[in-house]
Scaffold this motif. Structure first.
Motif, short mmCIF file in Angstrom:
data_model
loop_
_atom_site.label_atom_id
_atom_site.label_comp_id
_atom_site.label_asym_id
_atom_site.label_seq_id
_atom_site.Cartn_x
_atom_site.Cartn_y
_atom_site.Cartn_z
N MET A 204 32.09 39.85 11.13
CA MET A 204 33.43 40.40 10.91
C MET A 204 34.39 39.74 11.89
O MET A 204 34.03 39.39 13.01
CB MET A 204 33.45 41.92 11.05
CG MET A 204 33.04 42.47 12.41
SD MET A 204 32.98 44.30 12.39
CE MET A 204 32.84 44.62 14.17
N GLY A 205 35.62 39.55 11.43
CA GLY A 205 36.63 38.89 12.24
C GLY A 205 36.95 37.50 11.73
O GLY A 205 36.03 36.72 11.43
N MET A 206 38.27 37.21 11.61
CA MET A 206 38.72 35.90 11.16
C MET A 206 39.78 35.38 12.14
O MET A 206 39.93 35.91 13.24
CB MET A 206 39.24 36.00 9.73
CG MET A 206 38.13 36.40 8.75
SD MET A 206 38.62 36.43 6.99
CE MET A 206 39.58 37.93 6.93
N SER A 207 40.49 34.33 11.77
CA SER A 207 41.39 33.66 12.71
C SER A 207 42.39 34.59 13.37
O SER A 207 42.71 34.44 14.56
CB SER A 207 42.15 32.52 12.01
OG SER A 207 41.28 31.46 11.66
N ASP A 208 42.91 35.57 12.62
CA ASP A 208 43.98 36.40 13.16
C ASP A 208 43.50 37.69 13.81
O ASP A 208 44.33 38.42 14.38
CB ASP A 208 45.01 36.72 12.06
CG ASP A 208 44.40 37.50 10.91
OD1 ASP A 208 43.15 37.56 10.82
OD2 ASP A 208 45.16 38.05 10.09
N ASP A 209 42.22 38.00 13.72
CA ASP A 209 41.76 39.27 14.30
C ASP A 209 40.38 39.19 14.94
O ASP A 209 39.75 40.21 15.19
CB ASP A 209 41.78 40.38 13.24
CG ASP A 209 40.87 40.11 12.05
OD1 ASP A 209 40.09 39.14 12.09
OD2 ASP A 209 40.95 40.88 11.07
N TYR A 210 39.91 37.98 15.23
CA TYR A 210 38.54 37.87 15.74
C TYR A 210 38.35 38.54 17.09
O TYR A 210 37.27 39.05 17.40
CB TYR A 210 38.06 36.41 15.77
CG TYR A 210 38.67 35.52 16.83
CD1 TYR A 210 38.16 35.51 18.11
CD2 TYR A 210 39.72 34.66 16.53
CE1 TYR A 210 38.70 34.68 19.09
CE2 TYR A 210 40.27 33.83 17.49
CZ TYR A 210 39.76 33.84 18.77
OH TYR A 210 40.29 33.02 19.74
N ALA A 211 39.40 38.55 17.93
CA ALA A 211 39.26 39.19 19.24
C ALA A 211 39.03 40.70 19.09
O ALA A 211 38.21 41.29 19.79
CB ALA A 211 40.47 38.91 20.12
N LEU A 212 39.76 41.31 18.14
CA LEU A 212 39.56 42.73 17.86
C LEU A 212 38.14 42.98 17.36
O LEU A 212 37.48 43.94 17.77
CB LEU A 212 40.55 43.20 16.78
CG LEU A 212 41.96 43.61 17.18
CD1 LEU A 212 42.74 44.03 15.94
CD2 LEU A 212 41.94 44.74 18.19
N ALA A 213 37.68 42.12 16.45
CA ALA A 213 36.35 42.28 15.87
C ALA A 213 35.27 42.15 16.94
O ALA A 213 34.30 42.92 16.97
CB ALA A 213 36.13 41.26 14.76
N ILE A 214 35.43 41.19 17.83
CA ILE A 214 34.45 40.99 18.91
C ILE A 214 34.44 42.20 19.84
O ILE A 214 33.38 42.67 20.27
CB ILE A 214 34.74 39.69 19.67
CG1 ILE A 214 34.45 38.48 18.77
CG2 ILE A 214 33.90 39.61 20.95
CD1 ILE A 214 34.91 37.15 19.35
N ALA A 215 35.62 42.74 20.12
CA ALA A 215 35.70 43.92 20.99
C ALA A 215 34.93 45.10 20.40
O ALA A 215 34.41 45.94 21.14
CB ALA A 215 37.16 44.31 21.21
N GLU A 216 34.82 45.13 19.06
CA GLU A 216 34.12 46.23 18.40
C GLU A 216 32.69 45.88 18.02
O GLU A 216 32.03 46.66 17.34
CB GLU A 216 34.91 46.68 17.17
CG GLU A 216 36.27 47.26 17.49
CD GLU A 216 36.21 48.45 18.44
OE1 GLU A 216 35.21 49.19 18.42
OE2 GLU A 216 37.18 48.65 19.20
N GLY A 217 32.19 44.71 18.43
CA GLY A 217 30.78 44.43 18.24
C GLY A 217 30.39 43.29 17.33
O GLY A 217 29.19 43.07 17.09
N SER A 218 31.35 42.53 16.82
CA SER A 218 31.00 41.39 15.96
C SER A 218 30.11 40.40 16.70
O SER A 218 30.29 40.15 17.90
CB SER A 218 32.27 40.68 15.50
OG SER A 218 31.95 39.51 14.76
#
Length: 226
Positions: free
Chosen positions: A198-212
């Motif tokens: 989960m997470g793409m160019s515009d939101d990958y930091a958010l996704a990583i913060a939640e466990g991606s």
């Protein structure tokens, strides 16, 4: 080539910074989304160290794999998979991220060649319940996972989702958090589960913060499509 090297380094650094902030340094993998990009662009990115590439369409991915057969690359199918394309997908890809119904479990499992390792699969979850989007309902994940785990030519690796592109980051963060909770349940039941895409160019930091553990990035690597 030098520009690709700089771009790749910048993206990898951004991923690692986000992973470190989440307390998981080194835990997140980059999947370069090469859909609609020419094979030459894939070759250029591979020359500076990128190995895993994601394609939306079976035929486009197969053509690129054949054109780049001299390279040791890992090919992921990330787009919706039609049943009539399941044989080609099972024969030519290393991963399928979009398994979302029992019919595909049977088709992929039967078509995976015996001389290749089991096909790595992720269950695509329609985490926001969007009518226009593929993916199984969260409530159906555990049953589908059991069916995958029983297929000897498939290997269940985890979940994938494309949350609704909501302008409010808190909305997307909530979707990522719900998917991570579902992933934790799945991993408790199936030891092979280790990947949360989960997470793409515009939101990958958010996704990583939640466990991606795997982010799918195209625009930040290749630029915007025409």
């Amino acid at each position: 080539m030098e520009s690709f090297a700089r771009t790749l380094h910048g993206v990898l650094q951004g991923i690692e910074n986000a992973a470190t902030l989440s307390g998981r340094p080194g835990a997140v993998k980059l999947l370069a989304v090469s859909k609609t990009r020419p094979a030459e662009a894939v070759r250029a990115l591979a020359a500076v160290g990128q190995r895993a590439f994601g394609e939306n369409y079976v035929q486009e991915g197969v053509a690129k794999r054949q054109a780049l057969a001299d390279l040791d690359l890992e090919w992921h199918l990330i787009g919706h998979l039609q049943s009539n394309k399941s044989r080609e997908a099972a024969e030519h890809f290393d991963w399928v991220h979009s398994l979302d119904r029992p019919k595909l479990v049977d088709a992929l499992g039967q078509a995976r060649p015996a001389d290749r390792p089991p096909l790595n699969v992720l269950i695509q979850v329609n985490v926001d319940g969007e009518a226009s989007k593929s993916g199984c309902a969260p409530a159906d994940v555990m049953a589908l996972a059991g069916r995958i785990a029983a297929a000897p030519r498939l290997r269940l690796r985890g979940l994938m989702a494309i949350p609704e592109p909501h302008p409010d980051p808190a909305h997307r963060r909530d979707a990522f958090r719900r998917l991570k909770a579902l992933q934790d349940r799945l991993a408790a039941a199936h030891p092979s589960v280790d990947t949360l895409s989960m997470g793409m160019s515009d939101d990958y930091a958010l996704a990583i913060a939640e466990g991606s553990t795997l982010v799918r990035i195209g625009t930040a690597l290749f630029g915007r499509r025409d």
